[in-house]
Scaffold this motif. Structure first.
Motif, PDB file in Angstrom:
ATOM      1  N   GLN A   1      19.045  42.407  38.907  1.00 31.00           N
ATOM      2  CA  GLN A   1      17.632  42.392  39.289  1.00 31.00           C
ATOM      3  C   GLN A   1      16.684  41.946  38.173  1.00 31.00           C
ATOM      4  O   GLN A   1      15.628  41.370  38.438  1.00 31.00           O
ATOM      5  N   ALA A   2      17.020  42.214  36.924  1.00 31.23           N
ATOM      6  CA  ALA A   2      16.115  41.853  35.830  1.00 31.23           C
ATOM      7  C   ALA A   2      16.591  40.632  35.057  1.00 31.23           C
ATOM      8  O   ALA A   2      16.010  40.287  34.027  1.00 31.23           O
ATOM      9  N   LEU A   3      17.611  39.956  35.556  1.00 37.22           N
ATOM     10  CA  LEU A   3      18.195  38.835  34.817  1.00 37.22           C
ATOM     11  C   LEU A   3      17.633  37.498  35.279  1.00 37.22           C
ATOM     12  O   LEU A   3      17.190  37.365  36.427  1.00 37.22           O
ATOM     13  N   PRO A   4      17.665  36.478  34.423  1.00 35.35           N
ATOM     14  CA  PRO A   4      17.367  35.120  34.881  1.00 35.35           C
ATOM     15  C   PRO A   4      18.363  34.702  35.957  1.00 35.35           C
ATOM     16  O   PRO A   4      19.460  35.268  36.069  1.00 35.35           O
ATOM     17  N   THR A   5      18.004  33.704  36.745  1.00 39.11           N
ATOM     18  CA  THR A   5      18.826  33.297  37.891  1.00 39.11           C
ATOM     19  C   THR A   5      20.262  32.986  37.491  1.00 39.11           C
ATOM     20  O   THR A   5      21.214  33.444  38.130  1.00 39.11           O
ATOM     21  N   ASP A   6      20.452  32.193  36.436  1.00 31.43           N
ATOM     22  CA  ASP A   6      21.809  31.796  36.048  1.00 31.43           C
ATOM     23  C   ASP A   6      22.662  33.011  35.701  1.00 31.43           C
ATOM     24  O   ASP A   6      23.835  33.102  36.117  1.00 31.43           O
ATOM     25  N   ALA A   7      22.100  33.946  34.946  1.00 35.74           N
ATOM     26  CA  ALA A   7      22.854  35.142  34.566  1.00 35.74           C
ATOM     27  C   ALA A   7      23.126  36.025  35.782  1.00 35.74           C
ATOM     28  O   ALA A   7      24.210  36.599  35.922  1.00 35.74           O
ATOM     29  N   GLY A   8      22.146  36.121  36.664  1.00 35.91           N
ATOM     30  CA  GLY A   8      22.348  36.900  37.882  1.00 35.91           C
ATOM     31  C   GLY A   8      23.425  36.315  38.769  1.00 35.91           C
ATOM     32  O   GLY A   8      24.230  37.052  39.368  1.00 35.91           O
ATOM     33  N   LEU A   9      23.452  34.995  38.875  1.00 36.61           N
ATOM     34  CA  LEU A   9      24.486  34.341  39.681  1.00 36.61           C
ATOM     35  C   LEU A   9      25.875  34.599  39.112  1.00 36.61           C
ATOM     36  O   LEU A   9      26.855  34.732  39.856  1.00 36.61           O
ATOM     37  N   GLN A  10      25.994  34.680  37.797  1.00 32.31           N
ATOM     38  CA  GLN A  10      27.289  34.966  37.193  1.00 32.31           C
ATOM     39  C   GLN A  10      27.740  36.386  37.531  1.00 32.31           C
ATOM     40  O   GLN A  10      28.921  36.615  37.827  1.00 32.31           O
ATOM     41  N   ILE A  11      26.800  37.332  37.515  1.00 30.66           N
ATOM     42  CA  ILE A  11      27.114  38.709  37.928  1.00 30.66           C
ATOM     43  C   ILE A  11      27.621  38.712  39.363  1.00 30.66           C
ATOM     44  O   ILE A  11      28.635  39.345  39.703  1.00 30.66           O
ATOM     45  N   GLU A  12      26.907  37.994  40.227  1.00 33.57           N
ATOM     46  CA  GLU A  12      27.280  37.944  41.644  1.00 33.57           C
ATOM     47  C   GLU A  12      28.649  37.299  41.824  1.00 33.57           C
ATOM     48  O   GLU A  12      29.481  37.781  42.624  1.00 33.57           O
ATOM     49  N   LEU A  13      28.895  36.210  41.109  1.00 26.89           N
ATOM     50  CA  LEU A  13      30.186  35.514  41.218  1.00 26.89           C
ATOM     51  C   LEU A  13      31.347  36.455  40.892  1.00 26.89           C
ATOM     52  O   LEU A  13      32.338  36.520  41.639  1.00 26.89           O
ATOM     53  N   GLU A  14      31.244  37.150  39.769  1.00 26.22           N
ATOM     54  CA  GLU A  14      32.327  38.047  39.359  1.00 26.22           C
ATOM     55  C   GLU A  14      32.504  39.189  40.351  1.00 26.22           C
ATOM     56  O   GLU A  14      33.646  39.569  40.683  1.00 26.22           O
ATOM     57  N   ALA A  15      31.397  39.750  40.828  1.00 30.05           N
ATOM     58  CA  ALA A  15      31.495  40.851  41.797  1.00 30.05           C
ATOM     59  C   ALA A  15      32.105  40.379  43.106  1.00 30.05           C
ATOM     60  O   ALA A  15      32.896  41.092  43.747  1.00 30.05           O
ATOM     61  N   PHE A  16      31.750  39.161  43.527  1.00 27.51           N
ATOM     62  CA  PHE A  16      32.307  38.591  44.758  1.00 27.51           C
ATOM     63  C   PHE A  16      33.805  38.367  44.603  1.00 27.51           C
ATOM     64  O   PHE A  16      34.606  38.752  45.463  1.00 27.51           O
ATOM     65  N   ALA A  17      34.204  37.773  43.488  1.00 28.66           N
ATOM     66  CA  ALA A  17      35.625  37.492  43.263  1.00 28.66           C
ATOM     67  C   ALA A  17      36.448  38.767  43.180  1.00 28.66           C
ATOM     68  O   ALA A  17      37.604  38.813  43.640  1.00 28.66           O
ATOM     69  N   ASP A  18      35.856  39.816  42.619  1.00 31.73           N
ATOM     70  CA  ASP A  18      36.573  41.083  42.481  1.00 31.73           C
ATOM     71  C   ASP A  18      36.889  41.730  43.824  1.00 31.73           C
ATOM     72  O   ASP A  18      37.782  42.590  43.906  1.00 31.73           O
ATOM     73  N   ARG A  19      36.213  41.342  44.878  1.00 35.00           N
ATOM     74  CA  ARG A  19      36.486  41.906  46.204  1.00 35.00           C
ATOM     75  C   ARG A  19      37.790  41.364  46.785  1.00 35.00           C
ATOM     76  O   ARG A  19      38.400  41.998  47.650  1.00 35.00           O
ATOM     77  N   PHE A  20      38.211  40.184  46.343  1.00 40.49           N
ATOM     78  CA  PHE A  20      39.383  39.541  46.940  1.00 40.49           C
ATOM     79  C   PHE A  20      40.658  40.286  46.550  1.00 40.49           C
ATOM     80  O   PHE A  20      40.868  40.646  45.393  1.00 40.49           O
ATOM     81  N   GLY A  21      41.496  40.529  47.556  1.00 45.45           N
ATOM     82  CA  GLY A  21      42.739  41.259  47.350  1.00 45.45           C
ATOM     83  C   GLY A  21      42.601  42.760  47.519  1.00 45.45           C
ATOM     84  O   GLY A  21      43.608  43.476  47.501  1.00 45.45           O
ATOM     85  N   THR A  22      41.380  43.254  47.704  1.00 43.34           N
ATOM     86  CA  THR A  22      41.219  44.697  47.925  1.00 43.34           C
ATOM     87  C   THR A  22      41.622  45.031  49.364  1.00 43.34           C
ATOM     88  O   THR A  22      41.520  44.190  50.272  1.00 43.34           O
ATOM     89  N   PRO A  23      42.082  46.268  49.620  1.00 39.12           N
ATOM     90  CA  PRO A  23      42.447  46.650  50.983  1.00 39.12           C
ATOM     91  C   PRO A  23      41.302  46.496  51.980  1.00 39.12           C
ATOM     92  O   PRO A  23      41.530  46.066  53.125  1.00 39.12           O
ATOM     93  N   ASP A  24      40.068  46.832  51.568  1.00 41.31           N
ATOM     94  CA  ASP A  24      38.940  46.681  52.494  1.00 41.31           C
ATOM     95  C   ASP A  24      38.687  45.220  52.835  1.00 41.31           C
ATOM     96  O   ASP A  24      38.407  44.870  53.989  1.00 41.31           O
ATOM     97  N   MET A  25      38.811  44.330  51.847  1.00 39.06           N
ATOM     98  CA  MET A  25      38.623  42.914  52.117  1.00 39.06           C
ATOM     99  C   MET A  25      39.728  42.391  53.031  1.00 39.06           C
ATOM    100  O   MET A  25      39.468  41.630  53.985  1.00 39.06           O
ATOM    101  N   THR A  26      40.960  42.809  52.787  1.00 38.39           N
ATOM    102  CA  THR A  26      42.082  42.375  53.615  1.00 38.39           C
ATOM    103  C   THR A  26      41.886  42.818  55.062  1.00 38.39           C
ATOM    104  O   THR A  26      42.082  42.038  56.008  1.00 38.39           O
ATOM    105  N   GLU A  27      41.469  44.067  55.238  1.00 37.81           N
ATOM    106  CA  GLU A  27      41.248  44.588  56.592  1.00 37.81           C
ATOM    107  C   GLU A  27      40.060  43.915  57.250  1.00 37.81           C
ATOM    108  O   GLU A  27      40.109  43.552  58.436  1.00 37.81           O
ATOM    109  N   GLY A  28      38.977  43.727  56.511  1.00 35.90           N
ATOM    110  CA  GLY A  28      37.781  43.134  57.099  1.00 35.90           C
ATOM    111  C   GLY A  28      37.997  41.714  57.571  1.00 35.90           C
ATOM    112  O   GLY A  28      37.567  41.336  58.668  1.00 35.90           O
ATOM    113  N   THR A  29      38.672  40.906  56.767  1.00 35.14           N
ATOM    114  CA  THR A  29      38.920  39.518  57.165  1.00 35.14           C
ATOM    115  C   THR A  29      39.937  39.436  58.298  1.00 35.14           C
ATOM    116  O   THR A  29      39.815  38.601  59.194  1.00 35.14           O
ATOM    117  N   ALA A  30      40.934  40.337  58.276  1.00 34.96           N
ATOM    118  CA  ALA A  30      41.915  40.350  59.365  1.00 34.96           C
ATOM    119  C   ALA A  30      41.248  40.731  60.683  1.00 34.96           C
ATOM    120  O   ALA A  30      41.513  40.116  61.729  1.00 34.96           O
TER     121      ALA A  30
END
Length: 280
Positions: free
Chosen positions: A238-267
């Motif tokens: 919330q307090a970061l410049p756009t580029d830095a915020g997008l990097q936070i979002e990218l890592e958080a998004f990628a970290d969801r992949f392979g989790t049981p909730d992500m596997t169930e949700g996409t299935a």
């Protein structure tokens, strides 16, 4: 014992607690003082929200504890959410005592803000000073038509101390935050919604509480771990410049992949069925 069971066993003098359908309602109950935040109220709120910080962790048999999927924070008596800090008590504190009182209140707001489940402030009357600051720590602020918001501390020779100087500008922008803090002006629910402080305005307390429960029910139908991850990413960026915020979002998004909730949700999406999230 689950978090919900621990909370149901608490005995509080200044709070009313109810767990129903995995939703915890926390009602500040000092109607004779318009629910002002005395040291005792702060201490009991800290006890409740400290327990809630354990949500999502493994229980004794290794299952994640999602026994509470959302929290509604409100006030009793119909006149006030929380009218502010307890000035009667605070005026006689030493500088060190007020530092401890303020530090405890600030830490409480951080605990509320960083919970893995949504917290809705259901503002049913005055939310002034510390009350406005308590509401701003929540994920959403809903208000009844009789609600009023403000940071009137300058009229007492003080400034906001429970997060108002920080969070108000995050909600409404620096110009509006300066105007409200420096004038101490009180604003009605309709204006608070117009400037972005309040998400929804409801006609009365019944509609207010109903809307809060409906929103939490919508969140509870989603992956609890994804909700928690989204909350963390929003706060971190919330307090970061756009580029830095997008990097936070990218890592958080990628970290969801392979989790049981992500596997169930996409299935469930591919199979056109309702997901059954394990909360992992």
């Amino acid at each position: 014992m689950s978090v919900a069971a621990h909370i149901e066993n608490l005995e509080c003098a200044t709070l009313e607690l109810e767990v129903r359908d995995a939703v915890l309602t926390v009602r500040v109950h000092r109607p004779e003082a318009l629910n002002a935040l005395s040291p005792e109220v702060i201490a009991e709120l800290r006890e409740v929200f400290d327990l809630l910080r354990s949500l999502g962790r493994a229980d004794a048999v290794g299952d994640p504890d999602w026994s509470i999927r959302g929290v509604i924070l409100t006030g009793s008596g119909g006149r006030a959410f929380v009218a502010g800090a307890d000035i009667t008590r605070m005026r006689d504190m030493s500088r060190e005592e007020v530092r401890a009182y303020t530090r405890d209140a600030q830490e409480l707001t951080v605990w509320i803000e960083t919970l893995p489940v949504p917290v809705v402030a259901a503002v049913n009357g005055f939310a002034l000073g510390g009350g406005c600051e308590l509401a701003m720590a929540c994920d959403m602020i809903y208000a009844s038509e009789n609600a009023a918001f403000g940071q009137p501390e300058v009229a007492l020779g003080l400034i906001p101390g429970f997060g108002g100087c920080v969070r108000l500008q995050q909600y409404v922008g620096i110009a509006a935050a300066r105007e409200l803090i420096l004038t101490g002006r009180r604003i009605p629910a309709e204006e608070a919604q117009r400037i972005g402080l309040v998400s929804r305005v409801l006609p009365d307390t019944g509609a207010l509480m109903g809307a809060a429960r409906e929103s939490i029910a919508l969140v509870a139908a989603q992956s609890p771990t994804a909700v928690a991850a989204a909350k963390r990413a929003i706060r971190a960026a919330q307090a970061l410049p756009t580029d830095a915020g997008l990097q936070i979002e990218l890592e958080a998004f990628a970290d969801r992949f392979g989790t049981p909730d992500m596997t169930e949700g996409t299935a469930a999406f591919v199979e056109k069925r309702t997901p059954r999230f394990p909360g992992l």
